[in-house]
Write a protein that holds these residues in place. Structure first.
Motif, PDB file in Angstrom:
ATOM      1  N   LEU A 205       0.840  -1.197   0.000  1.00 23.68           N
ATOM      2  CA  LEU A 205       0.000   0.000   0.000  1.00 23.68           C
ATOM      3  C   LEU A 205       0.876   1.250   0.000  1.00 23.68           C
ATOM      4  O   LEU A 205       1.931   1.288   0.623  1.00 23.68           O
ATOM      5  N   HIS A 206       0.440   2.252  -0.701  1.00 17.41           N
ATOM      6  CA  HIS A 206       1.171   3.512  -0.852  1.00 17.41           C
ATOM      7  C   HIS A 206       1.119   4.349   0.425  1.00 17.41           C
ATOM      8  O   HIS A 206       0.377   4.049   1.363  1.00 17.41           O
ATOM      9  N   GLU A 212      -2.489   4.152  -6.532  1.00 18.66           N
ATOM     10  CA  GLU A 212      -2.027   2.849  -7.004  1.00 18.66           C
ATOM     11  C   GLU A 212      -0.763   2.929  -7.855  1.00 18.66           C
ATOM     12  O   GLU A 212      -0.107   1.912  -8.089  1.00 18.66           O
ATOM     13  N   ASN A 243      -5.288   1.135  -4.602  1.00 23.06           N
ATOM     14  CA  ASN A 243      -5.462   2.499  -4.085  1.00 23.06           C
ATOM     15  C   ASN A 243      -6.176   2.388  -2.741  1.00 23.06           C
ATOM     16  O   ASN A 243      -7.327   1.954  -2.671  1.00 23.06           O
ATOM     17  N   GLY A 244      -5.494   2.765  -1.682  1.00 19.11           N
ATOM     18  CA  GLY A 244      -6.054   2.626  -0.339  1.00 19.11           C
ATOM     19  C   GLY A 244      -7.086   3.660   0.023  1.00 19.11           C
ATOM     20  O   GLY A 244      -7.641   3.631   1.121  1.00 19.11           O
ATOM     21  N   PHE A 265     -11.180   0.996   3.183  1.00 19.45           N
ATOM     22  CA  PHE A 265     -10.370   0.163   2.298  1.00 19.45           C
ATOM     23  C   PHE A 265     -10.275  -1.279   2.775  1.00 19.45           C
ATOM     24  O   PHE A 265     -10.135  -2.199   1.957  1.00 19.45           O
ATOM     25  N   LEU A 269     -10.617  -4.173   0.189  1.00 22.22           N
ATOM     26  CA  LEU A 269      -9.542  -5.133   0.017  1.00 22.22           C
ATOM     27  C   LEU A 269     -10.062  -6.567   0.107  1.00 22.22           C
ATOM     28  O   LEU A 269      -9.797  -7.402  -0.765  1.00 22.22           O
ATOM     29  N   ALA A 294       1.718  -2.305   4.752  1.00 20.66           N
ATOM     30  CA  ALA A 294       1.302  -0.929   4.500  1.00 20.66           C
ATOM     31  C   ALA A 294       2.362  -0.017   5.065  1.00 20.66           C
ATOM     32  O   ALA A 294       3.046  -0.362   6.016  1.00 20.66           O
TER      33      ALA A 294
END
Length: 322
Positions: A205-206, A212, A243-244, A265, A269, A294
């Motif tokens: 995860l960003h 994303e 994309n969280g 999210f 998910l 994450a």
């Protein structure tokens, strides 16, 4: 005919007058997404064309850039500042309006967000170039006797090597019942991917300001994974980068109003991302075949490389925690 010429001439004089008002040095101090920043503008005008340069100060560093695509139309102006960020070109777009007390600017930094501030006439006041950055209470602090748990990565660890097999990186869309819209995620499949084999899945995860695309833009995940697999430091796996920000407006510049979307999210998910991956790819669905990490704040490449990274385990009942 005389009336038309007079009106046209007056409009031209007004434009030139505003251009003359803008020409010269301006300065501003504002709170950017990475902390306090200072910037000085050196504007030059010729008719409706705006040129010159910007001098930005942040974290003790000074960065100078030429103004590009500059325009002046009446009281409005716009231009672009192109800077190099971690080896990538980033366009920073400025739009402004001249008022009695300065120029009101909106500064848009790529897809990361925007800031509003006001610039005053004149150069930056003398003082230290490095602004004071407020302490982050959540930041990991190292004591003098702390030692790195891992060695620094070798040079070129995420650079493309032509001599090894390459995997595939693609952006796919999926229907999110959780959000009620079509969303995107990036997926890496390893070299030699085959439906005759079941692959483990890694979900990364960003940072809070990304989307994303962030892992690929800053860490080159496809090259990084190709190299690890070729060097037998990682087994072939599928890497998923969702994309969280689980809401319909899931842009990276959606602001702090998007904070609740990160909690949503979890359902996206479990109920939408994973079922899509299992349907489209040949994956292991057992607990040991999935892992998730994450990253809390910061850029993913920096988090990947620093020894003080803080890892958070997503959905413990599904993922194997580090």
């Amino acid at each position: 005919m005389k009336s038309t010429i007079t009106v046209t001439a007056l409009g031209l004089f007004a434009m030139l007058a505003h251009s003359a008002e803008i020409a010269g040095p301006w300065h501003a101090e504002f709170e950017g997404r990475r902390g306090p920043q200072k910037i000085q503008f050196e504007f030059k005008t010729e008719g409706g064309k705006l040129t010159g340069k910007t001098i930005s100060q942040f974290g003790g560093n000074s960065r100078e850039a030429e103004i590009q695509d500059g325009k002046v139309e009446g009281e409005s102006l716009s231009f672009v500042q192109v800077v190099n960020f971690q080896g990538n070109e980033m366009r920073i777009e400025y739009t402004g309006k001249v008022g009695e007390d300065g120029i009101a600017f909106t500064r848009k930094v790529g897809d990361f967000g925007s800031s509003d501030f006001k610039a005053a006439r004149g150069p930056l006041s003398a003082g230290p170039a490095e602004p004071t950055i407020p302490a982050n209470p959540d930041q990991v602090k190292l004591d003098p006797d702390d030692k790195p748990a891992y060695d620094a990565p070798p040079a070129g660890f995420n650079e493309t090597r032509d001599s090894i097999p390459h995997g595939r990186l693609e952006t796919i869309e999926y229907d999110s019942k959780t959000v009620g819209t079509t969303r995107k995620m990036q997926v890496y499949t390893p070299p030699g991917y085959s439906t005759d084999k079941k692959y483990p899945v890694l979900i990364i995860l960003h940072g809070i300001g990304g989307d994303e695309t962030e892992w690929q833009r800053f860490s080159h995940v496809d090259a990084l994974m190709d190299n690890l697999i070729a060097d037998h430091k990682a087994e072939p796996m599928i890497v998923v980068m969702p994309n969280g920000r689980a809401q319909k407006d899931d842009r990276a510049d959606a602001g702090m109003g998007a904070a609740p979307a990160f909690a949503v999210f979890e359902r996206d998910l479990l109920d939408d991302v994973l079922p899509t991956i299992e349907k489209r790819y040949s994956t292991r669905a057992d607990r040991e075949g999935r892992a998730g990490r994450a990253f809390h704040g910061g850029r993913p490449d920096a988090q990947f490389r620093t020894r003080s990274s803080r890892y958070l385990c997503l959905a413990r009942r599904v993922f194997r925690c580090p």
